[in-house]
Write a protein that holds these residues in place. Structure first.
Motif, mmCIF file in Angstrom:
data_model
loop_
_atom_site.group_PDB
_atom_site.id
_atom_site.type_symbol
_atom_site.label_atom_id
_atom_site.label_comp_id
_atom_site.label_asym_id
_atom_site.label_seq_id
_atom_site.Cartn_x
_atom_site.Cartn_y
_atom_site.Cartn_z
ATOM 1 N N SER A 6 -15.085 -2.560 -3.073
ATOM 2 C CA SER A 6 -14.648 -3.571 -2.116
ATOM 3 C C SER A 6 -13.316 -3.181 -1.498
ATOM 4 C CB SER A 6 -14.528 -4.927 -2.813
ATOM 5 O OG SER A 6 -14.029 -5.899 -1.927
ATOM 6 N N MET A 7 -12.412 -2.644 -2.320
ATOM 7 C CA MET A 7 -11.105 -2.228 -1.821
ATOM 8 C C MET A 7 -11.248 -1.075 -0.835
ATOM 9 S SD MET A 7 -7.707 -1.219 -4.016
ATOM 10 C CE MET A 7 -7.882 -2.780 -4.908
ATOM 11 N N ASP A 8 -12.151 -0.138 -1.134
ATOM 12 C CA ASP A 8 -12.376 0.992 -0.231
ATOM 13 C C ASP A 8 -12.895 0.510 1.119
ATOM 14 O OD1 ASP A 8 -11.532 2.817 -2.090
ATOM 15 O OD2 ASP A 8 -13.552 3.295 -2.824
ATOM 16 N N VAL A 9 -13.782 -0.478 1.095
ATOM 17 C CA VAL A 9 -14.318 -1.033 2.336
ATOM 18 C C VAL A 9 -13.203 -1.673 3.153
ATOM 19 C CG1 VAL A 9 -15.820 -2.803 3.317
ATOM 20 C CG2 VAL A 9 -16.638 -1.391 1.422
ATOM 21 N N GLU A 10 -12.337 -2.434 2.488
ATOM 22 C CA GLU A 10 -11.230 -3.086 3.182
ATOM 23 C C GLU A 10 -10.278 -2.055 3.777
ATOM 24 O OE1 GLU A 10 -10.811 -6.305 3.888
ATOM 25 O OE2 GLU A 10 -12.826 -6.516 3.049
ATOM 26 N N GLU A 12 -11.061 0.956 4.772
ATOM 27 C CA GLU A 12 -11.716 1.554 5.929
ATOM 28 C C GLU A 12 -11.637 0.630 7.140
ATOM 29 O OE1 GLU A 12 -12.954 4.539 6.490
ATOM 30 O OE2 GLU A 12 -12.269 5.160 4.499
ATOM 31 N N LYS A 13 -11.828 -0.666 6.907
ATOM 32 C CA LYS A 13 -11.742 -1.634 8.000
ATOM 33 C C LYS A 13 -10.339 -1.660 8.592
ATOM 34 C CE LYS A 13 -15.368 -4.849 6.455
ATOM 35 N NZ LYS A 13 -15.632 -6.236 5.975
ATOM 36 N N LEU A 14 -9.339 -1.639 7.710
ATOM 37 C CA LEU A 14 -7.956 -1.672 8.175
ATOM 38 C C LEU A 14 -7.628 -0.415 8.968
ATOM 39 C CD1 LEU A 14 -5.133 -2.887 8.266
ATOM 40 C CD2 LEU A 14 -4.694 -1.877 6.016
ATOM 41 N N LEU A 15 -8.044 0.733 8.469
ATOM 42 C CA LEU A 15 -7.778 1.984 9.171
ATOM 43 C C LEU A 15 -8.434 1.975 10.547
ATOM 44 C CD1 LEU A 15 -6.574 4.794 9.217
ATOM 45 C CD2 LEU A 15 -8.623 5.642 8.054
ATOM 46 N N THR A 16 -9.644 1.452 10.619
ATOM 47 C CA THR A 16 -10.339 1.361 11.908
ATOM 48 C C THR A 16 -9.561 0.485 12.879
ATOM 49 O OG1 THR A 16 -12.504 1.666 10.863
ATOM 50 C CG2 THR A 16 -12.470 0.652 13.053
ATOM 51 N N ARG A 17 -9.057 -0.656 12.390
ATOM 52 C CA ARG A 17 -8.272 -1.555 13.242
ATOM 53 C C ARG A 17 -7.013 -0.874 13.756
ATOM 54 N NH1 ARG A 17 -7.224 -5.939 9.153
ATOM 55 N NH2 ARG A 17 -5.499 -6.407 10.562
ATOM 56 N N ALA A 41 -0.485 5.641 10.552
ATOM 57 C CA ALA A 41 -1.602 4.707 10.375
ATOM 58 C C ALA A 41 -2.207 4.856 8.981
ATOM 59 C CB ALA A 41 -2.666 4.949 11.443
ATOM 60 N N LEU A 42 -2.367 6.091 8.528
ATOM 61 C CA LEU A 42 -2.902 6.325 7.185
ATOM 62 C C LEU A 42 -1.954 5.785 6.121
ATOM 63 C CD1 LEU A 42 -4.270 9.965 7.606
ATOM 64 C CD2 LEU A 42 -5.628 7.896 7.267
ATOM 65 N N GLN A 43 -0.653 5.972 6.328
ATOM 66 C CA GLN A 43 0.331 5.478 5.369
ATOM 67 C C GLN A 43 0.353 3.953 5.323
ATOM 68 O OE1 GLN A 43 2.182 7.287 3.148
ATOM 69 N NE2 GLN A 43 0.847 8.924 3.877
ATOM 70 N N LEU A 44 0.152 3.323 6.466
ATOM 71 C CA LEU A 44 0.127 1.859 6.500
ATOM 72 C C LEU A 44 -1.040 1.315 5.689
ATOM 73 C CD1 LEU A 44 1.045 1.140 10.238
ATOM 74 C CD2 LEU A 44 2.520 0.968 8.224
ATOM 75 N N VAL A 45 -2.148 2.020 5.720
ATOM 76 C CA VAL A 45 -3.293 1.610 4.903
ATOM 77 C C VAL A 45 -2.932 1.706 3.423
ATOM 78 C CG1 VAL A 45 -5.661 2.181 4.234
ATOM 79 C CG2 VAL A 45 -4.997 2.248 6.647
ATOM 80 N N GLU A 46 -2.281 2.800 3.035
ATOM 81 C CA GLU A 46 -1.897 2.992 1.637
ATOM 82 C C GLU A 46 -0.897 1.933 1.176
ATOM 83 O OE1 GLU A 46 -3.078 5.169 -0.597
ATOM 84 O OE2 GLU A 46 -4.535 5.759 0.926
#
Length: 232
Positions: A6-10, A12-17, A41-46
């Motif tokens: 579930s966390m991985d899906v979230e 991915e959604k955030l990175l797409t946004r 953008a990748l760091q913001l997801v992390e």
């Protein structure tokens, strides 16, 4: 779906946004600049989860003191605004100590929103009285947490530290820690490795270990003293 999935899906959604935001707001930059924006953008997801937690605590301070009503500012919406602000100022984002920079950005966004809300509030709100736990009402989760924190070899269980029933008491204790100590400790609770925490906070991995150990001891003693005061 399991929690990790579930966390991985979230994520991915955030990175797409975030990538969609970059596409909607293109800038005339070099290829190096585009790479830098994509890196951010990748760091913001992390950093999203600890950043959202930080935003929630910042909003909570203003709510607790009656500056803004509860529910007016949501941590999800405000965190999204912080992400946008960070992307707008991507040139300022440091590679080392990025989370500290994000927290400064978050404070500015929260304070701006609070000030805007204050202008719309025509009457004063009384301060909320904190809930007092006494005797048998002291949450079992906090009693267990004291023992866990006091044992340097024990794992830091997120379900205990972030349990809703223990949040108010633990937040009071966490507020007594220096900000860097608090965030390092909470990142450790999140399961971040020491080297990643060190990079995010701009400290050495050795310092991370010392900060976590000192924070555990401080919190355990503070919670123990608080319980004794309430039971006296």
């Amino acid at each position: 779906m399991s929690a990790p999935e579930s966390m991985d899906v979230e994520r991915e959604k955030l990175l797409t946004r975030l990538q969609q935001h970059l596409e909607r707001h293109p800038e005339e930059v070099t290829s190096e600049g585009r790479t830098r924006r994509e890196w951010l953008a990748l760091q913001l997801v992390e950093h999203y989860r600890p950043l959202r937690r930080f935003v929630r605590r910042e909003i909570g301070r203003f709510v607790a003191f009656g500056v803004v009503p509860s529910g007016v500012l949501t941590d999800q919406d405000v965190t999204d605004m912080v992400l946008v602000r960070a992307l707008q100022h991507w040139r300022e984002a440091p590679e080392r100590g990025l989370f500290r920079w994000l927290r400064r950005t978050a404070r500015r966004v929260v304070r701006q929103l609070v000030e805007e809300e204050r202008r719309r509030i025509e009457h004063e709100r009384s301060l909320e009285e904190p809930v007092a736990y006494q005797g048998d009402e002291w949450p079992d989760q906090v009693v267990r947490l004291i023992d866990i924190l006091a044992d340097p070899t024990a794992q830091l269980p997120e379900d205990v530290i972030l349990a809703e029933e223990a949040q108010r008491i633990l937040d009071e204790a966490l507020d007594r820690l220096p900000e860097t100590w608090r965030e390092v400790f909470l990142l450790k609770v999140d399961g971040w490795p020491d080297d990643q925490i060190a990079q995010a906070e701009g400290v050495s991995p050795e310092q991370v270990g010392r900060i976590v150990e000192a924070s555990r001891a401080f919190l355990a003693e503070l919670l123990r003293e608080r319980r004794q005061e309430l039971e006296a």
